[in-house]
Design a protein around this motif. Structure first.
Motif, mmCIF file in Angstrom:
data_model
loop_
_atom_site.group_PDB
_atom_site.id
_atom_site.type_symbol
_atom_site.label_atom_id
_atom_site.label_comp_id
_atom_site.label_asym_id
_atom_site.label_seq_id
_atom_site.Cartn_x
_atom_site.Cartn_y
_atom_site.Cartn_z
ATOM 1 N N VAL A 219 54.321 35.041 72.911
ATOM 2 C CA VAL A 219 54.389 33.516 72.170
ATOM 3 C C VAL A 219 53.576 33.059 73.037
ATOM 4 N N LEU A 220 53.994 33.601 74.863
ATOM 5 C CA LEU A 220 53.833 32.261 75.444
ATOM 6 C C LEU A 220 51.297 32.121 75.203
ATOM 7 N N LEU A 221 51.095 33.646 75.601
ATOM 8 C CA LEU A 221 49.263 34.017 75.595
ATOM 9 C C LEU A 221 48.824 34.793 73.397
ATOM 10 N N GLY A 222 49.344 35.277 73.933
ATOM 11 C CA GLY A 222 49.063 36.471 72.485
ATOM 12 C C GLY A 222 48.751 35.190 70.949
ATOM 13 N N ILE A 223 49.198 34.273 71.360
ATOM 14 C CA ILE A 223 49.442 33.098 69.608
ATOM 15 C C ILE A 223 48.067 32.639 70.246
ATOM 16 N N PRO A 224 48.266 31.558 71.643
ATOM 17 C CA PRO A 224 47.069 30.704 71.845
ATOM 18 C C PRO A 224 45.871 31.567 71.402
ATOM 19 N N LEU A 225 45.439 32.716 72.748
ATOM 20 C CA LEU A 225 44.786 33.075 71.819
ATOM 21 C C LEU A 225 44.078 33.757 71.012
ATOM 22 N N MET A 226 45.017 34.871 70.085
ATOM 23 C CA MET A 226 44.306 34.802 68.854
ATOM 24 C C MET A 226 44.090 33.266 67.960
ATOM 25 N N LEU A 227 44.750 32.140 68.596
ATOM 26 C CA LEU A 227 44.400 31.095 67.193
ATOM 27 C C LEU A 227 42.622 30.657 67.573
ATOM 28 N N THR A 228 42.587 31.047 69.308
ATOM 29 C CA THR A 228 41.174 30.318 69.896
ATOM 30 C C THR A 228 40.186 31.653 69.420
ATOM 31 N N GLU A 229 40.507 32.651 69.245
ATOM 32 C CA GLU A 229 39.154 33.555 68.866
ATOM 33 C C GLU A 229 39.378 33.023 67.127
ATOM 34 N N LEU A 230 40.137 33.515 66.306
ATOM 35 C CA LEU A 230 40.038 32.916 64.788
ATOM 36 C C LEU A 230 39.259 31.452 64.373
ATOM 37 N N ALA A 231 39.920 30.709 65.624
ATOM 38 C CA ALA A 231 39.291 28.767 65.449
ATOM 39 C C ALA A 231 37.848 29.174 65.600
ATOM 40 N N LEU A 232 37.475 30.060 66.447
ATOM 41 C CA LEU A 232 36.527 30.297 67.218
ATOM 42 C C LEU A 232 35.431 30.565 65.649
ATOM 43 N N GLY A 233 35.095 31.437 64.907
ATOM 44 C CA GLY A 233 35.272 31.615 63.378
ATOM 45 C C GLY A 233 34.937 30.891 63.041
ATOM 46 N N ARG A 234 36.098 29.858 62.216
ATOM 47 C CA ARG A 234 36.352 29.464 61.380
ATOM 48 C C ARG A 234 35.036 27.708 61.187
ATOM 49 N N ALA A 235 35.378 27.656 62.284
ATOM 50 C CA ALA A 235 34.367 26.204 63.084
ATOM 51 C C ALA A 235 32.825 26.681 62.944
ATOM 52 N N SER A 236 32.889 27.703 63.472
ATOM 53 C CA SER A 236 31.046 28.512 63.313
ATOM 54 C C SER A 236 30.301 29.061 62.649
ATOM 55 N N GLN A 237 31.893 29.690 61.606
ATOM 56 C CA GLN A 237 31.231 29.799 60.441
ATOM 57 C C GLN A 237 30.388 31.169 60.502
#
Ligand code: TRP
Length: 466
Positions: A52-70
């Motif tokens: 909860v503390l690290l896993g979710i934020p870090l996964m979100l970060t990687e996914l969002a990086l990808g979605r932002a850059s396409q």
């Protein structure tokens, strides 16, 4: 004209594919052993806290990086205007390349064992270590040969990967996961029922629910931390690729939480399958982890269990689905990079790449036993301690590249591209990022500190990341 970028056709398709990437061999053969070592229930609590503390934020970060850059992992940084940070992406693709070399061969051995339990279970029960070594080309009389069986099944496993990936994101990967992930859950439930109803299983269930704080040490925390990273497929930037296929109208936080939840659920269920089954058959103190445990020690469990042969087949099928959906995501991230950067066709790239990965992996399989290397031994609990080449590949990826890449992502997002950019990406299409402040502190300070600690510990001490 630029071709339209591939996209998941539905929310469920994405969730199952991302969960498929995360749920892998790590969940099923490493988690139970670690949970056992860490005192059962107390480990579970620590693990949940870390997810909860690290896993979710870090996964979100990687996914969002990808979605932002396409775009793919390497190009992501350039596309966002920070070409000098592309090294993070490079570590990701190279790491994925190295992991896939061995992951796919181990997947092949798993495939072999589906057939082994179906047709040759008595031979495994008679001498599980001998059977395993024999598959790898080391025979009882001390002679060695080329491990044709293991290589053949690894080739078959690779072929399965290639067939799915060639069909593309929506037509192949999404479709396969939509079938594979429900099948995996079904198998888990069947095996869970079998395990907890074995006479003597309660002791194992109790152990997994006990809060024995006496067994918790600093190492337990790091073990849980490393396990969470590996299990969630964080720190390889692979999820950047899957995020890049995600529609802009999706609620990223919810999706990420669901994926992390599924991954954790599978790990915990695997814990509740393996620990009680081992308690009921082999007695406590025998729960190991890794390949040696899955291929060798578990044979004792199936041998003792009524219907063991059928459950053996189902267990290796479970491992097979877990391995396949993960290796598909690993290969896809490399394929995405090669097709986008060099304009190669998906089909040709996949075939050539799979062939190369397979061939390098042959060295891995051969170095297990057929090419006699010193230092092959069996410690009776955790199984085989891998010799030279395998050791090196796993050391490099699990202990150095994964944490380094994760650290690179945190520093890039926390200090260079800024957390606000991730928050803006998440908040597109009217979603609110309620914990944006907490996220900022986590990604800037807490996560890098935790990763740095793993990195230092895993290089200088025996603590392993995976
Ligand atoms: N998460 C996978 C497992 O539990 C292994 C893994 C680690 C992985 N990093 C990855 C899979 C990156 C895909 C992508 O076994």
């Amino acid at each position: 004209m630029e071709k339209k970028r591939a996209q998941w056709s539905s929310k469920l398709g994405f969730i199952l594919a991302a969960a498929g990437s995360a749920v892998g061999l790590g969940n099923i053969w490493k988690f139970p052993g670690r949970a056992y070592e860490g005192g059962g229930g107390s480990f579970l609590l620590i693990y949940l806290f870390i997810v909860v503390l690290l896993g979710i934020p870090l996964m979100l970060t990687e996914l969002a990086l990808g979605r932002a850059s396409q775009t793919n992992i390497v190009n992501t940084f350039k596309k966002l205007g920070y070409k000098q940070h592309s090294w993070v992406g490079w570590i990701g693709v190279i790491g994925a390349f190295i992991i896939t070399c061995y992951y796919s061969h181990v997947g092949g051995w798993v495939l072999r064992y589906v057939f082994s339990y179906a047709f040759e279970a008595p031979a495994i029960y008679r001498d599980s270590l001998g059977y395993f070594y024999n598959m790898l080309g080391l025979h009882a009389d001390g002679t060695t040969s080329i491990p044709w069986t293991a290589l053949f099944f690894a080739a078959l496993f690779m072929l399965l990967n290639a067939v799915v990936i060639i069909r593309g994101v929506e037509g192949g990967i999404e479709k396969f996961n939509k079938f594979g992930m429900p099948a995996l859950f079904l198998l888990l439930i069947i095996l869970l029922i079998r395990s907890v109803t074995l006479p003597g299983a309660e002791a194992g269930v109790k152990y997994m629910l006990s809060l024995d704080l006496g067994k918790v040490t600093v190492n337990t925390f790091f073990s849980a931390l490393g396990q969470a990273f590996y299990s969630l497929s964080i720190g390889m930037a692979i999820l950047v690729t899957y995020g890049s296929y995600l529609s802009k109208s999706e609620d990223m936080i919810k999706n990420t939480a669901v994926v992390c939840g599924m991954d954790t659920l599978v790990a915990v269920l695997a814990g509740f399958i393996i620990v009680p089954a081992v308690f009921a058959t082999l007695g406590s103190g025998e729960v190991g982890k890794g390949g040696g445990f899955a291929f060798v020690s578990l044979a004792g469990v199936f041998a003792e269990m009524p219907g063991g042969r059928i459950f053996g087949v189902l267990f290796y099928l479970l491992l097979l689905f877990a391995a396949l959906t993960s290796s598909i995501s690993l290969i896809e991230s490399i394929v995405a990079f090669l097709t986008e950067e060099f304009g190669w066709t998906r089909k040709r790239t996949t075939i050539i790449l799979c062939l190369i990965l397979f061939l390098i992996g042959c060295l891995y399989t051969c170095s297990q036993a057929a090419i006699p290397l010193k230092g092959i031994w069996y410690d009776g609990v955790n199984g085989i301690t891998h010799p030279a080449l395998c050791d090196f590949m796993e050391y490099l990826t699990d202990r150095i590249m994964i944490p380094l890449c994760a650290l690179g992502c945190c520093i890039f997002v926390g200090w260079v591209w800024k957390p606000e950019s991730i928050i803006a990406e998440v908040e597109q299409s009217g979603f609110r990022f309620r914990l944006a402040k907490a996220y900022t502190v986590l990604i800037r300070f807490v996560a890098p500190a935790a990763i740095l600690a793993i990195l230092i510990l895993s290089i200088f001490s025996g603590v392993t990341l995976s």
